[in-house]
Write an enzyme that holds these catalytic residues in place. Structure first.
Site, short mmCIF file in Angstrom:
data_model
loop_
_atom_site.label_atom_id
_atom_site.label_comp_id
_atom_site.label_asym_id
_atom_site.label_seq_id
_atom_site.Cartn_x
_atom_site.Cartn_y
_atom_site.Cartn_z
N GLY B 11 1.86 68.25 -8.12
CA GLY B 11 1.76 67.73 -9.48
C GLY B 11 0.75 66.60 -9.44
CB CYS B 12 -2.15 65.92 -10.29
SG CYS B 12 -2.09 67.09 -8.98
CB ALA B 13 -2.17 61.35 -12.88
N GLY B 182 -5.24 61.82 -9.41
CA GLY B 182 -4.24 61.28 -8.48
C GLY B 182 -3.30 62.42 -8.17
#
Ligand code: SF4
Ligand code: SF4
Lengths: 501, 362
Positions: B11-13, B182
């Site tokens: 998962g990420c930003a 990120g």
């Protein structure tokens, strides 16, 4: 009198307390197993004639009947099984080739049953097909090499002829002759209602069914029965039948007794003459010849129809498929060795060819390795038994599957494997008018629609569980598969990992 | 274990911004934006793509390369010398940051293909460069080209994005467009090359999500000569964007209509002409459809595309103020750099937001 060495495999068990001697079984059995003895007011049966088709069992109003495996045994022998001995006795008395029908029943591995499917947890949400769109539409045919644009910059539709299906399933070839008029009508109407296609098989197309043209694949087999320009142009696609999974390497034989009336007219051969399709097409002795036939058929239909080439899954199937993918054909149909048949020599059915799962995985990989997977679509057949088999076949790399035996079972077939006798009590593999009318196409087509609709729902549930909302994203998606009980080599050929990896 | 040996979901930003006037700004803004979403990363990878940062070398391919050691550097440079004219080379400037460790050798080369080599290859220039990048990344042990476009560069590492930005002195670069990533991988690969953005030529992708169609996409794109060595979604997305846009000549909106295709029920409601185009794209490029949740930012020369999966299973917000367009996983990441937005919206699933420099052709 010669001694009969054979003892029946199955026994008709009648519960005399339940039997009311209504004689339904007697009327229903084309094999004349049941008989009413007026003097004792009792029913008797001759087990030797029973093919275990369950027609009487299903129709007996008091459930007085069942067919049980006969427990009469020879002295046990792991090498010489009863089946082997019986076949030997049969040949010793007839001097003939053993004949069988339907698919290979022997105990070979079913790879579909050793493959498990994935589902999403946490990192990726599963999708509920009741709430979100879940797409099962597929296209079959070659993809264009280049994008072309008009002066305004809009994309020009340069798609080669293709098929659009509402779900990745089609009914595979079963000829009019090998199955009945009513069975054909059921398939054609179901295909129309479902937005898929059915296949005429090699017996031509009855004039009553031309109206289902856009849902019809017309087949051209080595006997070229019933092939003429109107026929070729009547369907949505043309299939060149090179081989069949149940009998790779040999042609077909429909006995003269079945060539009656409409069938003789549809096949364009005289009544009563045997319809023998030769083993090879006598104008195809090599891959270049296949290319010529592909293009003659395209020429005859003005380049409007996709051409399917159907082959049996044999050892060298990947290389053969690669040749076909370069022959101008638009679709390759591969038929696994468990595929059904109306009649085949037993030894060929049971010993020639390879499983569809391995053949399919090998062909898909080879075509990708050679960069020509876009030239053709792949249709996999040869014992697709459920929606789970379909999901697995597509994840292995198929665009679509062919269904035949499952469709016949939906119509009432009980897999008695006696189609070659022409006395199918369920009105499917027969031309006897009294038997044919037992299959009501009105009911039959609805049962087929029910079956495929149910499968489509199940496919949506399964792919939704994987977080996929279009069947296209399942195609060749082998990470969704894991093997159990398979060797390193089998996993390698299937291109999948072991469960737990 | 290195990235590529196993497949790791994460998962990420993501965050990005572009100035449509082409005015250059420092990397400070994107750094502040991505820092807000600290909790969406776990310190296992992050990075930035920056466009318009090398105006003095804008006609040359800027190769950013990680080397495991000086031996890999030597063999890679030999290869580069055989294929390219190297105009300039240097270490990429970094500053010591306590939490950024195990750094590889990080070098930058401005190059142009040798005319004789290029002519001999019978490839167009960009294809030639792409092929060379694949050669290095798959054949030269310990060398990894992670950025290969013109007038743009990728900067990435293992760590939190804000630390990575400071490590690469991002505030010292000036560009018209930046994207940031990120990462929250569910495993610890700890290899710098595996961090994002992922880039090929001037295409860079940052991505948040996990595509369920991964293996179908991978096996398709590998057939066209791409090699997916990292087993990540971002890698396959980048290659498919490159394939559709550069090789097949689709526009970005057509590319979006392939990878996040409208549902059939939507296509059926379109005008006949639009419908034909969409049917065509879905037929021809059915294997390039992505399913499963994603939000991506695709950076390219002269613009930026933001796209959500067709069900919008990942958050993504767009904000506008004057010539500036901001896109991020969370609105807070935009507000921190521009509190007074003239417009804020969440694009619909499958609806691309394509921003181009003013005056650029679509
Ligand atoms: S159908 Fe059943 S009840 Fe009727 S005669 Fe046969 S066994 Fe007896
Ligand atoms: S079609 Fe009829 S004859 Fe053939 S297996 Fe089925 S029930 Fe038996």
């Amino acid at each position: 009198m010669a001694v009969n060495f054979l003892y029946p495999d199955y026994e008709v068990s009648r519960n005399d307390d339940r039997c009311i001697a209504c004689r339904v079984c007697e009327r229903q059995c084309a094999n004349e197993v049941h008989e009413f003895l007026a003097d004792t007011n009792k029913m008797v049966s001759d087990d030797a004639k029973c093919v275990n088709c369950h027609r009487c069992v299903a129709l007996c109003p008091t459930r007085a009947l069942k067919i049980v495996k006969n427990n009469n045994t020879y002295k046990e022998n792991a090498n010489w099984s009863a089946k082997t001995m019986n076949e030997l006795y049969r040949q010793a008395s007839s001097g003939g080739v053993l004949l069988s029908s339907m698919g290979n029943p022997e105990n070979y591995p079913v790879y579909f049953d050793k493959i498990l499917l994935n589902a999403s947890q946490v990192t990726n949400p599963s999708i509920d097909p009741l709430r979100e769109p879940m797409e099962t539409r597929v296209f079959l045919g070659a993809k264009p090499q280049n994008i072309e644009r008009d002066e305004a910059g809009r994309i020009v539709n340069n798609l080669p002829p293709h098929l659009t299906l509402s779900m990745p399933m089609m009914f595979s070839a079963m000829s009019y002759g090998s199955i009945s008029y009513n069975a054909h009508e059921s398939l054609a109407r179901a295909a129309e209602e479902l937005g898929i296609l059915y296949n005429t098989g090699e017996g031509g197309l009855h004039e009553d069914f031309y109206c289902y043209g856009k849902n019809t694949i017309v087949q051209v087999a080595s006997g070229r029965f019933g092939v003429h320009p109107d026929y070729l142009n009547s369907g949505a696609a043309i299939e060149i039948k090179i081989g069949q999974g149940a009998k790779p390497g040999i042609g077909g034989h429909l006995p003269g007794e079945k060539i009656v009336g409409d069938i003789s007219r549809t096949r364009m051969i005289p009544e009563g003459s045997d319809a023998i399709s030769p083993a090879p097409h006598h104008d195809i002795y090599s891959i270049e010849d296949l290319r010529q036939l592909v293009f003659s058929l395209k020429e005859a239909t003005n380049y409007q129809k996709p051409i399917i080439v159907k082959i049996a899954a044999v050892h060298n199937v990947a290389a053969i498929a690669s040749g076909i993918a370069r022959s101008g054909a638009d679709i390759i149909a591969i038929d696994g060795f468990r595929g059904g048949t109306g009649a085949a020599p037993t030894r060929i059915r049971d010993h020639v060819g390879v499983p569809i799962e391995l053949a399919l995985a090998g062909v898909d990989k080879r075509l990708r390795d050679e960069g020509i997977r876009d030239n053709v679509s792949i249709v996999a057949g040869g014992s697709i038994r459920s929606s789970a088999d379909i999901v697995k076949a597509i994840a292995l790399g198929a665009d679509c599957v062919y269904i035949a035996t499952a469709a016949l079972i939906a119509l009432g077939c009980h897999l008695c494997r006696s189609c070659h006798t022409g006395k199918c009590n369920w009105g499917i593999a027969t031309q006897v008018p009294d038997l044919v009318k037992r299959l009501n196409p009105e009911i039959g087509y609805k049962r087929l629609v029910n079956l495929l609709t149910a499968w489509q729902h199940e496919i949506k549930e399964m792919i939704g569980g994987m977080g996929i909302n279009s069947i296209e994203s399942l195609k060749g998606n082998r990470l969704m598969l894991r093997g159990v009980g398979l060797s390193e080599k089998e996993l390698e050929i299937l291109g999948i990992k072991y469960a737990g990896e | 274990m290195k990235e590529g040996q196993i497949r790791i979901p994460s998962g990420c930003a993501i965050s990005g911004l572009i100035d449509k006037s082409g005015k250059r700004m420092s990397g400070e803004a994107v750094l502040r934006s991505i820092s807000v979403m600290h909790d969406r990363s776990n310190g296992l990878g992050g990075g930035f793509a920056a466009y318009g940062i090398y105006p003095e070398y804008k006609d040359f391919y800027a190769l950013h390369i990680f080397y495991d050691n000086s031996a890999s550097k030597k063999s890679c440079e030999e290869f580069l010398e055989q294929h390219f004219d190297i105009i300039n080379l240097s270490k990429i400037p970094t500053r010591k940051i306590k939490v950024i460790t195990e750094e590889p050798l990080i070098w930058r080369y401005f190059v142009t293909p040798l005319p004789t080599k290029l002519g001999g290859s019978q490839l167009d220039e960009r294809e030639f460069v792409a092929k060379c990048v694949f050669r290095v990344n798959t054949r030269i042990d310990g060398a990894y080209i992670f950025s290969s476009g013109k007038n743009m560069g990728v900067f990435k590492a293992v760590g939190y994005p804000e630390d990575i930005g400071r490590f690469y002195r991002l505030e010292e670069y000036e560009g018209y467009c930046f994207t940031a990533h990120g990462r929250y991988p569910t495993n610890t690969p700890g290899w710098w090359g595996g961090a994002h953005p992922f880039a090929l030529l001037d295409y860079s992708v940052v991505h948040n999500g996990e595509i369920s169609s991964y293996d179908a996409n991978r096996r398709t794109i590998e057939m066209y000569g791409y090699k997916c060595t990292l087993q990540t979604d971002t890698e396959v997305i980048t290659y498919i964007v490159d394939y559709l846009h550069r090789k097949k000549g689709l526009t970005f909106s057509e590319t979006a209509a392939v990878i996040a295709a409208p549902f059939w029920q939507t296509i059926e409601r379109m005008t006949p002409e639009k419908r034909e185009t969409h049917e065509y794209l879905r037929n021809v490029f059915s294997a390039q459809l992505f399913t499963g949740p994603f939000s991506i930012l695709v950076g390219f020369e002269g613009g930026l595309m933001a796209l959500n999966d067709r069900l919008k299973l990942r958050s993504m917000v767009v904000g506008e103020k004057g010539d500036l367009v901001y896109i991020a996983s969370e609105e807070a990441a935009i507000r921190i750099i521009e509190p007074n937005l003239s417009r804020v919206w969440s694009p619909m699933g499958g609806e691309p937001v394509i921003v181009r420099l003013n005056g650029d052709e679509v």
